[in-house]
Design a protein around this motif. Structure first.
Motif, PDB file in Angstrom:
ATOM      1  N   PHE A 164      38.852 -16.965  58.164  1.00 46.07           N
ATOM      2  CA  PHE A 164      38.303 -18.171  57.515  1.00 46.07           C
ATOM      3  C   PHE A 164      37.020 -18.542  58.059  1.00 46.07           C
ATOM      4  CE2 PHE A 164      37.512 -22.875  57.711  1.00 46.07           C
ATOM      5  CZ  PHE A 164      37.472 -23.186  56.268  1.00 46.07           C
ATOM      6  N   VAL A 165      35.942 -18.977  57.055  1.00 46.59           N
ATOM      7  CA  VAL A 165      34.746 -19.521  57.700  1.00 46.59           C
ATOM      8  C   VAL A 165      34.298 -20.607  56.777  1.00 46.59           C
ATOM      9  CG1 VAL A 165      33.360 -17.976  56.078  1.00 46.59           C
ATOM     10  CG2 VAL A 165      32.305 -18.800  58.126  1.00 46.59           C
ATOM     11  N   ASN A 166      33.660 -21.345  57.396  1.00 45.57           N
ATOM     12  CA  ASN A 166      33.255 -22.928  56.592  1.00 45.57           C
ATOM     13  C   ASN A 166      31.796 -22.457  56.079  1.00 45.57           C
ATOM     14  OD1 ASN A 166      32.153 -25.525  55.877  1.00 45.57           O
ATOM     15  ND2 ASN A 166      33.361 -26.141  57.600  1.00 45.57           N
ATOM     16  N   LYS A 167      31.902 -22.333  54.848  1.00 47.43           N
ATOM     17  CA  LYS A 167      30.698 -21.937  54.229  1.00 47.43           C
ATOM     18  C   LYS A 167      29.615 -23.185  54.237  1.00 47.43           C
ATOM     19  CE  LYS A 167      33.234 -18.688  51.121  1.00 47.43           C
ATOM     20  NZ  LYS A 167      33.372 -18.384  49.585  1.00 47.43           N
ATOM     21  N   ILE A 168      29.986 -24.303  54.137  1.00 48.55           N
ATOM     22  CA  ILE A 168      28.882 -25.332  54.170  1.00 48.55           C
ATOM     23  C   ILE A 168      28.213 -25.236  55.405  1.00 48.55           C
ATOM     24  CG2 ILE A 168      28.858 -27.766  54.152  1.00 48.55           C
ATOM     25  CD1 ILE A 168      31.578 -28.023  52.442  1.00 48.55           C
ATOM     26  N   VAL A 169      29.013 -25.262  56.655  1.00 46.51           N
ATOM     27  CA  VAL A 169      28.328 -25.281  57.687  1.00 46.51           C
ATOM     28  C   VAL A 169      27.258 -23.988  57.912  1.00 46.51           C
ATOM     29  CG1 VAL A 169      28.417 -24.954  60.153  1.00 46.51           C
ATOM     30  CG2 VAL A 169      29.924 -26.373  59.070  1.00 46.51           C
ATOM     31  N   VAL A 170      27.630 -22.742  57.387  1.00 45.41           N
ATOM     32  CA  VAL A 170      27.111 -21.605  57.586  1.00 45.41           C
ATOM     33  C   VAL A 170      25.710 -21.797  56.434  1.00 45.41           C
ATOM     34  CG1 VAL A 170      26.736 -19.188  57.013  1.00 45.41           C
ATOM     35  CG2 VAL A 170      28.832 -20.065  58.111  1.00 45.41           C
ATOM     36  N   SER A 171      26.143 -22.313  55.148  1.00 44.12           N
ATOM     37  CA  SER A 171      24.821 -22.327  54.255  1.00 44.12           C
ATOM     38  C   SER A 171      23.714 -23.370  54.994  1.00 44.12           C
ATOM     39  CB  SER A 171      25.175 -22.864  52.897  1.00 44.12           C
ATOM     40  OG  SER A 171      26.095 -21.817  52.593  1.00 44.12           O
ATOM     41  N   ASN A 172      24.183 -24.463  55.525  1.00 41.72           N
ATOM     42  CA  ASN A 172      23.387 -25.270  56.131  1.00 41.72           C
ATOM     43  C   ASN A 172      22.350 -24.878  57.372  1.00 41.72           C
ATOM     44  OD1 ASN A 172      23.778 -27.626  54.232  1.00 41.72           O
ATOM     45  ND2 ASN A 172      25.425 -28.289  55.684  1.00 41.72           N
ATOM     46  N   PHE A 173      23.046 -24.010  58.082  1.00 45.96           N
ATOM     47  CA  PHE A 173      22.494 -23.410  59.345  1.00 45.96           C
ATOM     48  C   PHE A 173      21.243 -22.401  58.617  1.00 45.96           C
ATOM     49  CE2 PHE A 173      25.934 -24.629  62.289  1.00 45.96           C
ATOM     50  CZ  PHE A 173      25.107 -25.477  63.085  1.00 45.96           C
ATOM     51  N   VAL A 174      21.666 -21.664  57.495  1.00 49.26           N
ATOM     52  CA  VAL A 174      20.822 -20.751  57.040  1.00 49.26           C
ATOM     53  C   VAL A 174      19.834 -21.366  56.453  1.00 49.26           C
ATOM     54  CG1 VAL A 174      20.338 -19.219  55.122  1.00 49.26           C
ATOM     55  CG2 VAL A 174      22.413 -18.790  56.584  1.00 49.26           C
ATOM     56  N   GLY A 223      17.399 -14.180  58.374  1.00 53.98           N
ATOM     57  CA  GLY A 223      16.055 -14.340  57.631  1.00 53.98           C
ATOM     58  C   GLY A 223      16.068 -13.972  56.301  1.00 53.98           C
ATOM     59  N   TYR A 224      16.560 -12.966  55.832  1.00 56.63           N
ATOM     60  CA  TYR A 224      16.845 -12.642  54.369  1.00 56.63           C
ATOM     61  C   TYR A 224      17.577 -13.691  53.505  1.00 56.63           C
ATOM     62  CZ  TYR A 224      15.414  -7.561  55.231  1.00 56.63           C
ATOM     63  OH  TYR A 224      14.885  -6.732  55.879  1.00 56.63           O
ATOM     64  N   ALA A 225      18.518 -14.343  54.119  1.00 57.93           N
ATOM     65  CA  ALA A 225      19.505 -15.132  53.672  1.00 57.93           C
ATOM     66  C   ALA A 225      18.518 -16.744  53.348  1.00 57.93           C
ATOM     67  CB  ALA A 225      20.786 -15.472  54.215  1.00 57.93           C
ATOM     68  N   SER A 226      17.567 -16.756  54.096  1.00 55.47           N
ATOM     69  CA  SER A 226      16.682 -17.947  54.177  1.00 55.47           C
ATOM     70  C   SER A 226      15.642 -18.076  53.188  1.00 55.47           C
ATOM     71  CB  SER A 226      16.146 -18.338  55.557  1.00 55.47           C
ATOM     72  OG  SER A 226      14.846 -17.473  55.733  1.00 55.47           O
ATOM     73  N   ARG A 227      15.493 -16.873  52.553  1.00 54.98           N
ATOM     74  CA  ARG A 227      14.522 -16.922  51.413  1.00 54.98           C
ATOM     75  C   ARG A 227      15.474 -17.554  49.970  1.00 54.98           C
ATOM     76  NH1 ARG A 227      13.203 -10.565  52.259  1.00 54.98           N
ATOM     77  NH2 ARG A 227      12.145 -10.882  54.184  1.00 54.98           N
ATOM     78  N   SER A 228      14.351 -18.443  49.329  1.00 58.38           N
ATOM     79  CA  SER A 228      15.022 -19.108  48.404  1.00 58.38           C
ATOM     80  C   SER A 228      15.491 -18.232  46.907  1.00 58.38           C
ATOM     81  CB  SER A 228      13.567 -19.833  47.752  1.00 58.38           C
ATOM     82  OG  SER A 228      12.632 -19.128  47.213  1.00 58.38           O
ATOM     83  N   ASP A 229      15.147 -16.850  46.990  1.00 55.09           N
ATOM     84  CA  ASP A 229      15.738 -16.126  45.834  1.00 55.09           C
ATOM     85  C   ASP A 229      16.883 -15.292  46.057  1.00 55.09           C
ATOM     86  OD1 ASP A 229      14.122 -14.818  47.333  1.00 55.09           O
ATOM     87  OD2 ASP A 229      12.795 -13.631  45.912  1.00 55.09           O
ATOM     88  N   VAL A 230      17.328 -15.515  47.422  1.00 58.39           N
ATOM     89  CA  VAL A 230      18.491 -14.713  47.726  1.00 58.39           C
ATOM     90  C   VAL A 230      19.941 -15.459  47.471  1.00 58.39           C
ATOM     91  CG1 VAL A 230      19.766 -13.986  49.775  1.00 58.39           C
ATOM     92  CG2 VAL A 230      17.312 -13.407  49.389  1.00 58.39           C
TER      93      VAL A 230
END
Length: 268
Positions: A100-110, A260-267
């Protein structure tokens, strides 16, 4: 100390979407010196700043089911294989995939991740993932030898020599998988069964194939979830020295790059 230095991951599809022109402009309302934090122009924070809809939660890939499809720990009469795998220091990776992973937390960190500094820029300051974190969580060495990139010809020869498979078949497989890689399912299908009754050469080949499979499912997985670069076989050819490589340092460098890739707006 000799930190392991991995070359750019050839399997990442996101590597082709970089627009160098927009990486050299300052972030509006942020840094005015374009030589600092240059990639902010293509950062997801820029899109949000400019009023774009938030892209939603990122998908966090989990390949536990692939690892479970090769259950060497449930088999009997394979003690030689198990001992070699455990001696490598990588076998425990089969137990470290998350359920299990908290996608909200991961997405906010990215969204707060900055590739130039490899840190999260938060209201309380900067924070990052360290080598000590990797060593503590994964139990992998963070200092050791390094590896180099392979040409296509050398990559094919490496697979043939370390896994003892016909060159024509290896060439066809690598052509099908692309990017000097082989499919995870191909490895499992070819080497899924081994016993103490097999020759030491066969057991060694299966160990190399399994460890390569495990690396492709864990430390160096990509979003395809189907293949792994064969370059890592160069670190597995001598099974007695696998534990001498700085796998933890490589894993952290790979994680930094993927963040770094995941932080791009079009990813997505």
């Amino acid at each position: 100390m000799d930190d392991i230095a991995m070359d750019d991951d050839p399997t990442s599809d996101d590597a082709d979407i970089v627009d160098e022109d927009i990486l050299t402009q300052p972030f509006p309302g942020g840094p005015t010196d374009p030589s600092i934090l240059k990639s902010f122009k293509s950062h997801v924070a820029t899109a949000i700043w400019n009023g774009a809809d938030e892209r939603g939660l990122l998908k966090c890939h989990n390949y536990l089911f692939k690892i479970s499809s090769w259950p060497w720990w449930e088999r009997g009469n394979n003690a030689t294989f198990v001992n070699i795998a455990e001696m490598s220091g990588l076998a425990q990776l089969a137990c470290y995939t998350y359920r299990f992973v908290n996608k909200i937390v991961v997405s906010n960190f990215v969204e707060s991740w900055q590739p130039e500094t490899n840190t999260c820029h938060l209201t309380v300051g900067e924070m990052t993932i360290t080598l000590d974190d990797v060593a503590t969580i994964l139990g992998l060495p963070i200092v050791g030898k390094f590896m180099r990139k392979l040409s296509e010809r050398r990559a094919i020869a490496l697979v043939v020599n370390t896994l003892e498979i016909d060159e024509q078949e290896v060439t066809h497989e690598m052509y099908s998988a692309g990017d000097n890689s082989v499919r995870l399912e191909w490895l499992r299908a070819y080497f899924h069964n081994v016993t103490d009754n097999d020759s030491m050469e066969r057991i060694a080949c299966v160990d190399r194939a399994y460890l390569l499979f495990l690396l492709g499912c864990s430390l160096f997985s990509d979003k395809t979830g189907t293949r792994v670069p064969v370059v890592y076989l160069s670190l597995l050819s001598n099974l007695t020295t696998v534990s001498s490589y700085a796998w933890g340092a490589a894993a952290l460098a790979y994680l930094y790059r993927q963040m770094g890739y995941a932080s791009r707006s079009d990813v997505k």
